[in-house]
Design an enzyme around this catalytic site. Structure first.
Site, mmCIF file in Angstrom:
data_model
loop_
_atom_site.group_PDB
_atom_site.id
_atom_site.type_symbol
_atom_site.label_atom_id
_atom_site.label_comp_id
_atom_site.label_asym_id
_atom_site.label_seq_id
_atom_site.Cartn_x
_atom_site.Cartn_y
_atom_site.Cartn_z
ATOM 1 N N THR A 14 0.661 -1.052 -0.046
ATOM 2 C CA THR A 14 0.161 0.122 0.158
ATOM 3 C C THR A 14 0.983 1.315 0.133
ATOM 4 O OG1 THR A 14 -1.822 -0.910 1.204
ATOM 5 C CG2 THR A 14 -2.091 1.091 1.191
ATOM 6 N N LEU A 25 -6.743 -7.889 1.513
ATOM 7 C CA LEU A 25 -6.919 -8.871 1.859
ATOM 8 C C LEU A 25 -6.857 -8.264 3.206
ATOM 9 C CD1 LEU A 25 -4.176 -10.417 3.726
ATOM 10 C CD2 LEU A 25 -3.588 -10.837 1.999
ATOM 11 N N CYS A 55 -3.334 -1.800 9.064
ATOM 12 C CA CYS A 55 -3.710 -0.904 7.707
ATOM 13 C C CYS A 55 -4.670 -0.268 7.838
ATOM 14 C CB CYS A 55 -4.565 -1.762 7.358
ATOM 15 S SG CYS A 55 -3.287 -3.489 7.027
HETATM 16 C C1 UGA Z 1 -8.243 -3.619 6.412
HETATM 17 C C2 UGA Z 1 -9.104 -4.074 5.318
HETATM 18 O O1 UGA Z 1 -10.566 -4.236 5.705
HETATM 19 C C3 UGA Z 1 -8.642 -5.160 4.186
HETATM 20 O O2 UGA Z 1 -9.790 -4.759 3.196
HETATM 21 C C4 UGA Z 1 -7.177 -4.258 3.380
HETATM 22 O O3 UGA Z 1 -6.882 -5.614 2.414
HETATM 23 C C5 UGA Z 1 -6.227 -3.729 4.587
HETATM 24 O O4 UGA Z 1 -6.905 -3.934 5.979
HETATM 25 C C6 UGA Z 1 -5.433 -3.772 4.371
HETATM 26 O O5 UGA Z 1 -4.919 -2.582 4.119
HETATM 27 O O6 UGA Z 1 -4.581 -4.371 4.490
HETATM 28 P P1 UGA Z 1 -7.507 -5.185 8.278
HETATM 29 O O7 UGA Z 1 -6.570 -4.119 8.697
HETATM 30 O O8 UGA Z 1 -7.273 -6.805 8.259
HETATM 31 O O9 UGA Z 1 -8.396 -5.110 7.126
HETATM 32 O O10 UGA Z 1 -9.070 -4.983 9.875
HETATM 33 P P2 UGA Z 1 -10.700 -4.774 9.269
HETATM 34 O O11 UGA Z 1 -11.301 -6.905 8.618
HETATM 35 O O12 UGA Z 1 -10.755 -4.264 8.898
HETATM 36 O O13 UGA Z 1 -10.827 -4.164 10.546
HETATM 37 C C7 UGA Z 1 -10.415 -3.657 10.892
HETATM 38 C C8 UGA Z 1 -10.680 -2.708 12.436
HETATM 39 O O14 UGA Z 1 -11.908 -2.753 11.934
HETATM 40 C C9 UGA Z 1 -10.524 -3.357 13.629
HETATM 41 O O15 UGA Z 1 -10.014 -3.252 14.211
HETATM 42 C C10 UGA Z 1 -11.814 -4.367 13.554
HETATM 43 O O16 UGA Z 1 -12.311 -4.463 14.801
HETATM 44 C C11 UGA Z 1 -12.099 -2.916 13.020
HETATM 45 N N1 UGA Z 1 -14.481 -2.930 12.964
HETATM 46 C C12 UGA Z 1 -14.361 -3.494 11.439
HETATM 47 C C13 UGA Z 1 -14.842 -1.996 13.519
HETATM 48 O O17 UGA Z 1 -14.606 -1.718 14.784
HETATM 49 N N2 UGA Z 1 -16.229 -1.908 13.338
HETATM 50 C C14 UGA Z 1 -16.752 -2.786 12.107
HETATM 51 O O18 UGA Z 1 -18.383 -2.662 12.152
HETATM 52 C C15 UGA Z 1 -16.270 -3.627 11.270
#
Ligand code: UGA
Length: 444
Positions: A123, A155, A265
């Site tokens: 990124t 991902l 991320c």
């Molecule tokens: C995120 C993106 O979702 C991926 O698409 C991207 O590829 C990745 O970053 C990256 O840039 O490599 P990730 O960091 O694994 O993925 O985690 P997420 O599933 O996006 O969750 C991020 C945070 O948001 C977590 O702390 C989660 O608990 C929080 N979250 C998620 C909430 O507080 N509320 C929600 O409704 C969803």
């Protein structure tokens, strides 16, 4: 089948290498960390990702996957090179640290003597791909026949294999009208499975990634702002999210209010985007990301304030059990984790904090040796004056509130993920407080 290399064996690189081997390609993965390469060679992965360890062993056994620290080996044994190194936040700045990306290209390019493709997946700030393409042409003996394609990765930790093999879309950014047939072959399995393909220019491909993460972060902070409003007026943010989520233009996903986003991320990507937009003279247009970030950070202090209130004005000397340390379930990643941040803050205020997490405790112990931890959730909960539910592992939702109630000192829980079942916890005598939902007083 293609001969691939993957540069960088972090979350992205290792998953990509293993998954590409699993669809039949020959893959050699490089990292400059010799200890890591030795461990991977023996089938040991340095982080928790469901299914990946087993798949790594299978692909090593297949003979299609190998690991190396040698750039020459990579150059000699692959025709398509995937750049998967990290772009963390720079110390003392919001911008991304690009040293690993440029370092990798400077090591690889001088060894590229025959036609090949370098594929950027890290990124990066918009404009990076063009600089890298120019650098490759100037450094590679293959010159113009060493092409750069920008192929951002989407991902999610916890779903890394599925997201790599069956992504929502494949984006390929190219210069002029360089053909992408080689990459179509690499991704043939996904494309045949119906994954949409977007072929575009470099800056658009770079922006797709940061725009997606900025949108997701904004969605979370949007609903968290409403959580505070819901608390103020006695509304229920979960019902609100359900109701607006029925509108397919809005969608229900990423509208779970709580302690907010963390990880390696979303937080750093919104900051790097804002830093880059500011450099490009667009500070005002992207100022909203300051608020997205600030709302997100405020979730953590809000939980600390709620804990202080729940314990009568001070947490000092009180036993607090924190359920969860990873930034999200199915991961052992504690980078910028809201749960761990809250635990550390409460310990700093004099609370006796005990942290439980099904997978992340080794990282907690390494980073914060002064925090108490326990691998057994019931031992961690014993005698607690207050329980904080901060990472939504399924096993926490499966706890029996009556059993937990019989071992704690006080039945007070703050649910920072709005996931615990109100009825069963309050029926077992718990005072349950959520973020943006009317709380439940103890039934007993
Ligand atoms: C995120 C993106 O979702 C991926 O698409 C991207 O590829 C990745 O970053 C990256 O840039 O490599 P990730 O960091 O694994 O993925 O985690 P997420 O599933 O996006 O969750 C991020 C945070 O948001 C977590 O702390 C989660 O608990 C929080 N979250 C998620 C909430 O507080 N509320 C929600 O409704 C969803």
């Amino acid at each position: 089948m293609a001969r691939l290399s993957v540069i960088g064996t972090g979350y992205l690189g290792l998953t990509h290498a293993v998954c590409m081997a699993s669809v039949g390609h020959t893959v050699v993965a490089l990292d400059i960390d010799e200890a890591k390469i030795a461990a991977l060679h023996n089938g040991v992965i340095p982080f928790h990702e469901p299914g990946l360890a087993q798949m790594l062993v299978e692909q090593l056994d297949s003979g299609r996957l190998a690991f190396t620290t040698s750039w020459q080996h990579v150059a000699d044994n692959a025709d398509i090179h995937f750049l998967c190194v990290g772009t963390p936040q720079l110390q003392g700045s919001h911008a991304a640290d690009m040293s690993q990306v440029f370092g990798a290209v400077e090591s690889l390019a001088p060894l590229l003597t025959s036609p090949c493709v370098v594929v950027g997946k890290s990124t990066v700030p918009v404009g990076t791909a063009q600089s890298l393409a120019d650098k490759i042409i100037s450094l590679a003996p293959a010159g113009q026949s060493a092409h750069l394609v920008w192929n951002p990765e989407f991902l999610r930790e916890g779903f890394a294999i599925k997201d790599t093999l069956h992504p929502d879309r494949i984006v390929l950014g190219v210069q002029h009208d360089v053909d992408v047939d080689a990459l179509k072959d690499v991704y043939e399995t996904s494309l045949e499975g119906g994954t949409p393909l977007v072929v575009t220019d470099y800056p658009t491909a770079e922006l797709v990634k940061v725009a997606a993460n900025a949108f997701l972060a904004t969605k979370i902070s949007f609903i968290n702002a409403f959580a505070d409003l819901a608390d103020t007026v006695g509304a229920d943010v979960t019902t609100l999210a359900d109701a607006i989520g029925h509108d397919t233009r809005i969608g229900r996903r990423f509208l779970n209010a709580g302690v907010g986003f963390g990880g390696g991320c979303l937080p750093k990507d919104i900051r790097a985007l804002q830093a880059r937009a500011t450099e490009l003279g667009l500070a005002e247009q992207f100022a909203f990301l300051t608020h997205v970030d600030a709302i997100n950070k405020s979730r953590r202090s809000r939980v600390v304030d709620m804990a202080t209130d729940a314990l009568g004005g001070s947490v000092s000397g009180k036993d607090i059990t924190v359920l969860g340390a990873a930034f999200k379930p199915d991961s052992d990643d504690v980078r910028d984790s809201p749960a761990l941040d809250i635990a550390v803050t409460l310990a700093g205020l004099g609370a006796n904090v005990t942290v439980h997490d099904p997978e992340a405790l080794h990282n907690v112990r390494a980073l914060h040796p002064m925090l108490s931890t326990d691998d057994d959730v019931l031992v961690a909960l014993a005698n607690a004056d207050l329980v904080l539910h901060l990472t939504e592992w399924v096993e926490y939702r499966e706890l029996d509130p009556a059993v937990v109630g019989s071992i704690v000192n006080q039945r007070i829980v703050i649910d920072g993920r709005n996931m615990l079942d109100r009825e069963s916890w309050s029926a077992a005598g718990w005072q349950v407080t959520y973020l943006g939902k009317p709380g439940s007083q103890a039934a007993l």
